[in-house]
Motif scaffolding. Structure first.
Motif, PDB file in Angstrom:
ATOM      1  N   PRO A  28      -5.889   3.761 -31.589  1.00 14.72           N
ATOM      2  CA  PRO A  28      -6.797   2.936 -32.462  1.00 14.72           C
ATOM      3  C   PRO A  28      -7.593   1.969 -31.889  1.00 14.72           C
ATOM      4  CG  PRO A  28      -4.664   1.958 -33.075  1.00 14.72           C
ATOM      5  CD  PRO A  28      -4.575   3.414 -32.163  1.00 14.72           C
ATOM      6  N   GLN A  29      -7.132   1.662 -30.560  1.00 16.91           N
ATOM      7  CA  GLN A  29      -7.659   0.397 -29.688  1.00 16.91           C
ATOM      8  C   GLN A  29      -9.153   0.848 -29.073  1.00 16.91           C
ATOM      9  OE1 GLN A  29      -4.872  -0.859 -26.591  1.00 16.91           O
ATOM     10  NE2 GLN A  29      -3.832  -1.769 -28.184  1.00 16.91           N
ATOM     11  N   THR A  30      -9.545   2.178 -28.926  1.00 16.22           N
ATOM     12  CA  THR A  30     -10.654   2.660 -28.813  1.00 16.22           C
ATOM     13  C   THR A  30     -11.970   2.178 -29.173  1.00 16.22           C
ATOM     14  OG1 THR A  30     -10.539   4.731 -29.401  1.00 16.22           O
ATOM     15  CG2 THR A  30      -9.621   4.591 -27.172  1.00 16.22           C
ATOM     16  N   SER A  31     -11.839   2.120 -30.590  1.00 18.28           N
ATOM     17  CA  SER A  31     -12.880   1.577 -31.508  1.00 18.28           C
ATOM     18  C   SER A  31     -12.855   0.151 -31.734  1.00 18.28           C
ATOM     19  CB  SER A  31     -12.879   2.297 -32.749  1.00 18.28           C
ATOM     20  OG  SER A  31     -11.528   2.084 -33.315  1.00 18.28           O
ATOM     21  N   LEU A  32     -12.007  -0.812 -31.194  1.00 19.25           N
ATOM     22  CA  LEU A  32     -11.782  -2.116 -31.441  1.00 19.25           C
ATOM     23  C   LEU A  32     -12.757  -2.836 -30.727  1.00 19.25           C
ATOM     24  CD1 LEU A  32      -7.866  -2.553 -31.116  1.00 19.25           C
ATOM     25  CD2 LEU A  32      -9.307  -2.343 -33.213  1.00 19.25           C
ATOM     26  N   PRO A  33     -13.047  -4.308 -31.155  1.00 21.36           N
ATOM     27  CA  PRO A  33     -14.114  -5.003 -30.564  1.00 21.36           C
ATOM     28  C   PRO A  33     -13.620  -5.339 -28.940  1.00 21.36           C
ATOM     29  CG  PRO A  33     -13.483  -5.907 -32.713  1.00 21.36           C
ATOM     30  CD  PRO A  33     -12.679  -4.746 -32.208  1.00 21.36           C
ATOM     31  N   GLY A  34     -14.487  -5.586 -28.415  1.00 24.08           N
ATOM     32  CA  GLY A  34     -14.109  -5.937 -26.747  1.00 24.08           C
ATOM     33  C   GLY A  34     -14.243  -4.778 -25.714  1.00 24.08           C
ATOM     34  N   GLY A  35     -14.677  -3.486 -26.409  1.00 23.64           N
ATOM     35  CA  GLY A  35     -14.586  -2.447 -25.336  1.00 23.64           C
ATOM     36  C   GLY A  35     -13.223  -1.835 -24.912  1.00 23.64           C
ATOM     37  N   ASN A  36     -13.399  -0.718 -24.161  1.00 21.35           N
ATOM     38  CA  ASN A  36     -12.314  -0.259 -23.805  1.00 21.35           C
ATOM     39  C   ASN A  36     -11.175  -1.152 -23.149  1.00 21.35           C
ATOM     40  OD1 ASN A  36     -13.345   2.254 -24.239  1.00 21.35           O
ATOM     41  ND2 ASN A  36     -14.306   2.440 -22.387  1.00 21.35           N
ATOM     42  N   PRO A  37      -9.759  -0.820 -23.482  1.00 21.86           N
ATOM     43  CA  PRO A  37      -8.706  -1.980 -22.852  1.00 21.86           C
ATOM     44  C   PRO A  37      -8.835  -2.068 -21.273  1.00 21.86           C
ATOM     45  CG  PRO A  37      -8.121  -0.124 -24.454  1.00 21.86           C
ATOM     46  CD  PRO A  37      -9.572   0.194 -24.058  1.00 21.86           C
ATOM     47  N   GLU A  38      -9.199  -1.200 -20.638  1.00 22.48           N
ATOM     48  CA  GLU A  38      -9.189  -1.240 -19.074  1.00 22.48           C
ATOM     49  C   GLU A  38     -10.549  -2.202 -18.598  1.00 22.48           C
ATOM     50  OE1 GLU A  38     -11.164   2.724 -20.392  1.00 22.48           O
ATOM     51  OE2 GLU A  38      -9.361   1.914 -20.613  1.00 22.48           O
ATOM     52  N   ASP A  39     -11.597  -2.449 -19.676  1.00 18.91           N
ATOM     53  CA  ASP A  39     -12.796  -3.040 -19.277  1.00 18.91           C
ATOM     54  C   ASP A  39     -12.404  -4.645 -19.805  1.00 18.91           C
ATOM     55  OD1 ASP A  39     -13.994  -1.028 -18.698  1.00 18.91           O
ATOM     56  OD2 ASP A  39     -15.116  -0.641 -20.539  1.00 18.91           O
ATOM     57  N   LEU A  40     -11.246  -4.981 -20.304  1.00 17.38           N
ATOM     58  CA  LEU A  40     -11.123  -6.208 -20.838  1.00 17.38           C
ATOM     59  C   LEU A  40     -10.970  -7.551 -19.676  1.00 17.38           C
ATOM     60  CD1 LEU A  40      -8.584  -5.990 -23.728  1.00 17.38           C
ATOM     61  CD2 LEU A  40     -11.004  -6.641 -23.789  1.00 17.38           C
ATOM     62  N   PRO A  41     -10.424  -7.013 -18.413  1.00 11.49           N
ATOM     63  CA  PRO A  41     -10.274  -7.947 -17.480  1.00 11.49           C
ATOM     64  C   PRO A  41     -11.638  -8.288 -16.847  1.00 11.49           C
ATOM     65  CG  PRO A  41      -8.724  -6.520 -17.046  1.00 11.49           C
ATOM     66  CD  PRO A  41      -9.316  -5.912 -18.192  1.00 11.49           C
ATOM     67  N   GLY A  42     -12.750  -7.654 -16.877  1.00  5.07           N
ATOM     68  CA  GLY A  42     -13.948  -7.897 -16.403  1.00  5.07           C
ATOM     69  C   GLY A  42     -14.923  -8.615 -17.198  1.00  5.07           C
ATOM     70  N   LEU A  43     -14.489  -8.870 -18.250  1.00  9.75           N
ATOM     71  CA  LEU A  43     -15.193  -9.497 -19.578  1.00  9.75           C
ATOM     72  C   LEU A  43     -15.479 -11.215 -19.023  1.00  9.75           C
ATOM     73  CD1 LEU A  43     -13.853  -8.415 -22.785  1.00  9.75           C
ATOM     74  CD2 LEU A  43     -15.775  -7.802 -21.868  1.00  9.75           C
ATOM     75  N   SER A  44     -16.545 -11.408 -19.353  1.00 13.47           N
ATOM     76  CA  SER A  44     -16.933 -13.004 -19.106  1.00 13.47           C
ATOM     77  C   SER A  44     -16.354 -13.720 -20.298  1.00 13.47           C
ATOM     78  CB  SER A  44     -18.428 -13.306 -19.125  1.00 13.47           C
ATOM     79  OG  SER A  44     -19.216 -12.894 -20.345  1.00 13.47           O
ATOM     80  N   TYR A  45     -16.324 -14.996 -19.982  1.00 17.58           N
ATOM     81  CA  TYR A  45     -15.757 -15.981 -21.274  1.00 17.58           C
ATOM     82  C   TYR A  45     -16.814 -15.810 -22.450  1.00 17.58           C
ATOM     83  CZ  TYR A  45     -14.863 -20.066 -24.130  1.00 17.58           C
ATOM     84  OH  TYR A  45     -14.440 -20.453 -25.345  1.00 17.58           O
ATOM     85  N   GLU A  46     -18.014 -15.587 -22.357  1.00 18.84           N
ATOM     86  CA  GLU A  46     -18.796 -15.456 -23.584  1.00 18.84           C
ATOM     87  C   GLU A  46     -18.449 -14.189 -24.428  1.00 18.84           C
ATOM     88  OE1 GLU A  46     -19.983 -16.525 -20.613  1.00 18.84           O
ATOM     89  OE2 GLU A  46     -20.268 -18.441 -21.095  1.00 18.84           O
ATOM     90  N   GLN A  47     -18.398 -13.053 -23.196  1.00 13.61           N
ATOM     91  CA  GLN A  47     -17.996 -11.551 -23.707  1.00 13.61           C
ATOM     92  C   GLN A  47     -16.831 -11.483 -24.691  1.00 13.61           C
ATOM     93  OE1 GLN A  47     -18.550  -9.895 -20.187  1.00 13.61           O
ATOM     94  NE2 GLN A  47     -20.354  -8.822 -20.856  1.00 13.61           N
ATOM     95  N   ALA A  48     -15.678 -12.167 -23.880  1.00 13.46           N
ATOM     96  CA  ALA A  48     -14.347 -12.140 -24.580  1.00 13.46           C
ATOM     97  C   ALA A  48     -14.503 -13.061 -25.916  1.00 13.46           C
ATOM     98  CB  ALA A  48     -13.372 -12.603 -23.564  1.00 13.46           C
ATOM     99  N   ARG A  49     -14.997 -14.306 -25.776  1.00 14.46           N
ATOM    100  CA  ARG A  49     -15.128 -14.917 -27.122  1.00 14.46           C
ATOM    101  C   ARG A  49     -15.659 -14.311 -28.317  1.00 14.46           C
ATOM    102  NH1 ARG A  49     -13.525 -20.120 -28.989  1.00 14.46           N
ATOM    103  NH2 ARG A  49     -14.514 -20.175 -31.128  1.00 14.46           N
ATOM    104  N   ALA A  50     -16.919 -13.339 -27.821  1.00 19.07           N
ATOM    105  CA  ALA A  50     -17.653 -12.956 -29.138  1.00 19.07           C
ATOM    106  C   ALA A  50     -16.737 -11.753 -29.504  1.00 19.07           C
ATOM    107  CB  ALA A  50     -18.817 -12.472 -28.474  1.00 19.07           C
TER     108      ALA A  50
END
Length: 85
Positions: free
Chosen positions: A4-26
């Protein structure tokens, strides 16, 4: 079993470490909204909670990094307040 995680907010799980603060907060705001909607089943709620926890960790890491940069830029600054000479 589907993930189910592929359709969750924040993109793909492997992309999470590359998120900016603003992207992660949104994305975290989206997770919270989805959890508050009460329209998701237990499995999706757990997946959302796990994603939210990961996003909160990313936000905290960005904030910790910003604090370290500020402290490095102001070497005499400590969190204990003014010192007497």
């Amino acid at each position: 079993m589907t993930e189910p995680q592929t359709s969750l907010p924040g993109g793909n799980p492997e992309d999470l470490p590359g998120l900016s603060y603003e992207q992660a907060r949104a994305a975290l705001d989206q997770v919270v909204s989805a959890l508050e909607s009460s329209t998701v089943n237990l499995e999706m709620s757990l997946a959302l909670w796990e994603r939210g926890n990961a996003l909160a960790d990313i936000c905290q890491a960005h904030l910790d990094g910003a604090r370290e940069r500020i402290e490095a830029a102001r070497p005499g600054l400590t969190g204990s307040g003014p010192t007497s000479a």
